[in-house]
Design a protein around this motif. Structure first.
Motif, PDB file in Angstrom:
ATOM      1  N   PRO A 271       0.195   2.130 -10.657  1.00  0.00           N
ATOM      2  CA  PRO A 271      -1.098   1.521 -11.005  1.00  0.00           C
ATOM      3  C   PRO A 271      -0.944   0.115 -11.598  1.00  0.00           C
ATOM      4  CG  PRO A 271      -1.033   3.807 -11.742  1.00  0.00           C
ATOM      5  CD  PRO A 271       0.337   3.465 -11.262  1.00  0.00           C
ATOM      6  N   GLU A 272       0.129  -0.083 -12.378  1.00  0.00           N
ATOM      7  CA  GLU A 272       0.322  -1.402 -12.997  1.00  0.00           C
ATOM      8  C   GLU A 272       0.681  -2.466 -11.959  1.00  0.00           C
ATOM      9  OE1 GLU A 272       2.754  -3.163 -16.793  1.00  0.00           O
ATOM     10  OE2 GLU A 272       1.934  -1.145 -16.924  1.00  0.00           O
TER      11      GLU A 272
ATOM     12  N   SER B  62      -8.223   4.686 -10.085  1.00  0.00           N
ATOM     13  CA  SER B  62      -8.072   4.191 -11.455  1.00  0.00           C
ATOM     14  C   SER B  62      -7.102   5.089 -12.223  1.00  0.00           C
ATOM     15  CB  SER B  62      -9.426   4.194 -12.174  1.00  0.00           C
ATOM     16  OG  SER B  62      -9.821   5.539 -12.417  1.00  0.00           O
ATOM     17  N   LYS B  63      -6.538   4.537 -13.298  1.00  0.00           N
ATOM     18  CA  LYS B  63      -5.552   5.279 -14.109  1.00  0.00           C
ATOM     19  C   LYS B  63      -6.130   6.610 -14.579  1.00  0.00           C
ATOM     20  CE  LYS B  63      -2.452   4.498 -18.027  1.00  0.00           C
ATOM     21  NZ  LYS B  63      -2.963   4.910 -19.319  1.00  0.00           N
ATOM     22  N   GLU B  64      -7.409   6.589 -14.985  1.00  0.00           N
ATOM     23  CA  GLU B  64      -8.049   7.804 -15.517  1.00  0.00           C
ATOM     24  C   GLU B  64      -8.167   8.877 -14.422  1.00  0.00           C
ATOM     25  OE1 GLU B  64      -8.584   4.519 -17.979  1.00  0.00           O
ATOM     26  OE2 GLU B  64      -9.337   4.679 -15.903  1.00  0.00           O
TER      27      GLU B  64
ATOM     28  N   GLU C  71      -6.414   9.027 -11.598  1.00  0.00           N
ATOM     29  CA  GLU C  71      -5.058   9.453 -11.208  1.00  0.00           C
ATOM     30  C   GLU C  71      -4.538  10.511 -12.184  1.00  0.00           C
ATOM     31  OE1 GLU C  71      -3.296   8.980  -8.626  1.00  0.00           O
ATOM     32  OE2 GLU C  71      -4.242   7.299  -7.628  1.00  0.00           O
ATOM     33  N   GLU C  72      -4.776  10.291 -13.476  1.00  0.00           N
ATOM     34  CA  GLU C  72      -4.328  11.261 -14.486  1.00  0.00           C
ATOM     35  C   GLU C  72      -5.060  12.589 -14.318  1.00  0.00           C
ATOM     36  OE1 GLU C  72      -4.859   9.374 -18.279  1.00  0.00           O
ATOM     37  OE2 GLU C  72      -3.060   8.135 -18.059  1.00  0.00           O
TER      38      GLU C  72
ATOM     39  N   SER D 141      -2.439  -3.392 -10.236  1.00  0.00           N
ATOM     40  CA  SER D 141      -3.340  -4.219 -11.062  1.00  0.00           C
ATOM     41  C   SER D 141      -2.812  -5.654 -11.159  1.00  0.00           C
ATOM     42  CB  SER D 141      -3.515  -3.612 -12.459  1.00  0.00           C
ATOM     43  OG  SER D 141      -2.318  -3.735 -13.194  1.00  0.00           O
TER      44      SER D 141
ATOM     45  N   PHE E 206       2.952   5.093 -15.067  1.00  0.00           N
ATOM     46  CA  PHE E 206       2.144   3.858 -15.161  1.00  0.00           C
ATOM     47  C   PHE E 206       2.562   2.819 -14.115  1.00  0.00           C
ATOM     48  CE2 PHE E 206       5.907   3.150 -17.775  1.00  0.00           C
ATOM     49  CZ  PHE E 206       6.304   1.865 -17.402  1.00  0.00           C
TER      50      PHE E 206
ATOM     51  N   GLU F 231       5.298   0.036 -20.504  1.00  0.00           N
ATOM     52  CA  GLU F 231       3.912   0.163 -20.041  1.00  0.00           C
ATOM     53  C   GLU F 231       3.092  -1.044 -20.494  1.00  0.00           C
ATOM     54  OE1 GLU F 231       0.222   3.337 -19.854  1.00  0.00           O
ATOM     55  OE2 GLU F 231       2.038   3.919 -20.922  1.00  0.00           O
TER      56      GLU F 231
END
Length: 596
Positions: free
Chosen positions: A112-113, A151-153, A155-156, A116, A109, A46
């Motif tokens: 999204p990674e 965003s990661k947040e 998506e979580e 980005s 991860f 990650e």
């Protein structure tokens, strides 16, 4: 009736050879423990995927772990399905299922990674590292969805509420499978029998109009009693799909369902338009069926009665294999050799045994055989099921042989094409070679029913879905009464003036679990249409028809499904495949009319 055999009493040659995956449960346990130690290593990457060396290292590790995980999962499910009453089998399967959810979270991860890192940097890494070029289509697919990944947040957060969003579907399932009970109805012998969803099919096919009418009314009257609850669950489910579509910045729930596989919305819309244009063919079938059944009035509960009765034929499994091989001869020697090898080398679990899971399926992994579960019961439908499931398995065989692991699977849009092509070749062969007039009429009607239920009926479902989603997207709340009204209207339109659309059918929408999987059902119709196009070109001896079809089988998931089919000669962005299916439907109607 003979008592069911225990699993231990089934001959070895009649069982699938899953010991080729793991010799025994001890070897499986050992592999599972190793996987748990290895799987956690994924998390170490990650935030580190921004150089080509590390990215390639991660992708190789992820593939190695995924391949072992799939074997562990599939073995545990196949063992469980051999005998669902075996607690050890069940425990192993539950353990595997639970761990797979955990393993999937380790790599959450990745997408999204990649987004980005961005397209420019990904392309740069692909140019730096030759081995990364293999993943070009995978990266393009991920980057194509960049506008819809949050965003990661967020998506979580969405992942954490996914269970809640499944609520309407779960409630529908519990209500209709566990809580609903149906009254007792009379069978053909005049005995009172408890009606169930399972035995309803035999009642609705009864030659006795009183039996089928009573069962029809009894079933749908029970649904009508809870239609308001089921209307609320359906509306909630549609609102959930619309919420997710808006949150992910799609223009509609339909686009959200189709775009990740690059399927244009017009494919869905044109399928509905095309079927509506050809509804006179379905009206003609209803009219002909009414005449053949000698009915003064044709009701919805008369729809499933066979127009021709034949004596049930006992077909041994080896004879079924012979029939299917003859039917598949147009596919050539290579295809037949794979088929025969699968029969001989332990792909198939043939017969029912005590505790064995019902139904049929094809399932395996990139590194195993494409196993087939059957519950072979010696009739013509079982011959068709054998052809169908081996179609899936040989599709998987070719895909795994010709594609690297990441493209070895195929999408749902393509999944039913190979299996249905086999079925189509089989029914064509049987009709062409049947000398007995009654049997031939029976087979013609079988294929007509296949097209009616898989193409006309599923596209009626698709039209209902299209309407309900659009109405709710536009802010029009729908109630059970609204759903009933639309369902009645669609049935009148689809079945025509020779059909009396009984009011009980208005609540049938409440019985369909597929409406809780957004825009799923149209793929039955498109899959059938694509299969029909392939089998027609093969049977008509069109130039390169077999090699084009094999190209489709070998393509796996190496491109978007529309492109894979188009590159093999079937363009699903045009009405042509569906038009060819309707043409076949009309030919069958002509045969039926000419032979009665």
């Amino acid at each position: 009736m003979e008592e069911l055999k225990k699993r231990s009493e089934i001959k070895k040659e009649d069982k699938w050879d899953i010991e080729k995956i793991y010799k025994n449960s001890e070897e499986w346990e050992k592999a599972f423990e190793t996987l748990k130690k290895e799987g956690i290593k994924i998390k170490e990457y990650e935030g580190k995927l921004n150089d080509s060396e590390t990215l390639l290292e991660f992708l190789k590790l992820d593939e190695k772990i995924s391949r072992e995980a799939e074997k562990i999962l599939v073995y545990s499910h196949l063992k469980s399905d051999e005998n669902t009453g075996d607690n050890q089998n069940q425990g192993r399967m539950n353990k595997a299922d639970s761990y797979m959810a955990e393993l999937s979270s380790y790599g959450a991860f990745f997408i999204p990674e990649i987004l980005s890192i961005g397209e420019e940097n990904i392309n740069k890494m692909l140019n730096e590292k030759e081995e990364l070029k293999l993943y070009d289509f995978m990266f393009k697919s991920i980057l194509a969805e960049k506008d819809h990944v949050l965003s990661k947040e967020i998506e979580e957060m969405l992942a954490s509420v996914s269970d809640c969003l499944e609520g309407p579907s779960n409630i529908h399932g519990i209500l209709t499978n566990a809580d609903m009970t149906f009254p007792k109805v009379k069978n053909e012998k005049g005995e009172l029998v408890r009606l169930t969803e399972g035995n309803y099919a035999s009642f609705i096919r009864s030659k006795d109009v009183n039996v089928r009418r009573e069962a029809f009314k009894a079933l749908f009257n029970e649904y009508a009693k809870i239609k308001n609850t089921l209307g609320t669950t359906l509306t909630s489910s549609i609102k959930n799909f619309n919420f997710m579509a808006k949150t992910r910045k799609y223009s509609s729930a339909l686009e959200a369902s189709l775009k990740p596989n690059n399927i244009p919305v017009k494919v869905y819309e044109e399928a509905i338009e095309t079927i509506n244009k050809h509804l006179p063919s379905l009206h003609r079938y209803v009219r002909l069926k009414k005449k053949l059944l000698g009915l003064e009035e044709m009701h919805m509960y008369d729809l499933y009665v066979p127009v021709i009765e034949i004596e049930k034929e006992h077909i041994e499994f080896d004879k079924a294999v012979e029939i299917v091989i003859k039917a598949l001869e147009p596919l050539g020697e290579e295809y037949l050799d794979i088929f025969k090898s699968g029969i001989k080398n332990g792909w198939i679990d043939k017969y029912e045994n005590e505790g064995k899971r019902g139904g049929a399926y094809s399932w395996g992994t990139y590194d195993t055989m494409p196993y087939v579960l059957l519950n072979y019961n010696y009739d013509l439908n079982d011959v068709s099921t054998l052809a169908h499931e081996m179609g899936h398995s040989i599709h998987s065989y070719y895909s795994h042989k010709e594609q690297p692991y990441i493209y070895g699977g195929y999408t749902l849009f393509c999944a039913e094409v190979a299996s249905t092509t086999n079925e189509s070749l089989l029914i064509n062969y049987l009709i062409r070679n049947e000398k007995d007039k009654n049997k031939r009429l029976y087979l013609i009607n079988q294929e007509l029913e296949q097209i009616r239920t898989t193409v006309f009926r599923q596209l009626m479902f698709a039209e209902f879905e299209y309407y309900t989603h659009k109405m709710i997207e536009e802010g029009n709340p729908l109630t059970a009464e609204d759903y009933c009204k639309k369902w009645h209207e669609l049935n009148v339109n689809y079945f025509g003036e020779d059909m009396i659309v009984d009011e009980e059918i208005d609540v049938e929408w409440a019985r369909i679990p597929h409406f809780y999987s957004d825009f799923y059902v149209y793929q039955y119709a498109t899959g059938y249409a694509a299969a029909s196009a392939f089998s027609n070109s093969i049977l008509n001896g069109e130039k390169d028809a077999v090699s084009k079809y094999k190209k489709f089988l070998k393509s796996g998931g190496s491109d978007y499904p529309i492109n894979i089919l188009r590159n093999s000669g079937v363009d699903m962005t045009t009405p042509m495949p569906l038009e060819k299916t309707i043409k076949r439907f009309n030919e069958l109607l002509d045969m039926l009319e000419n032979e009665i």
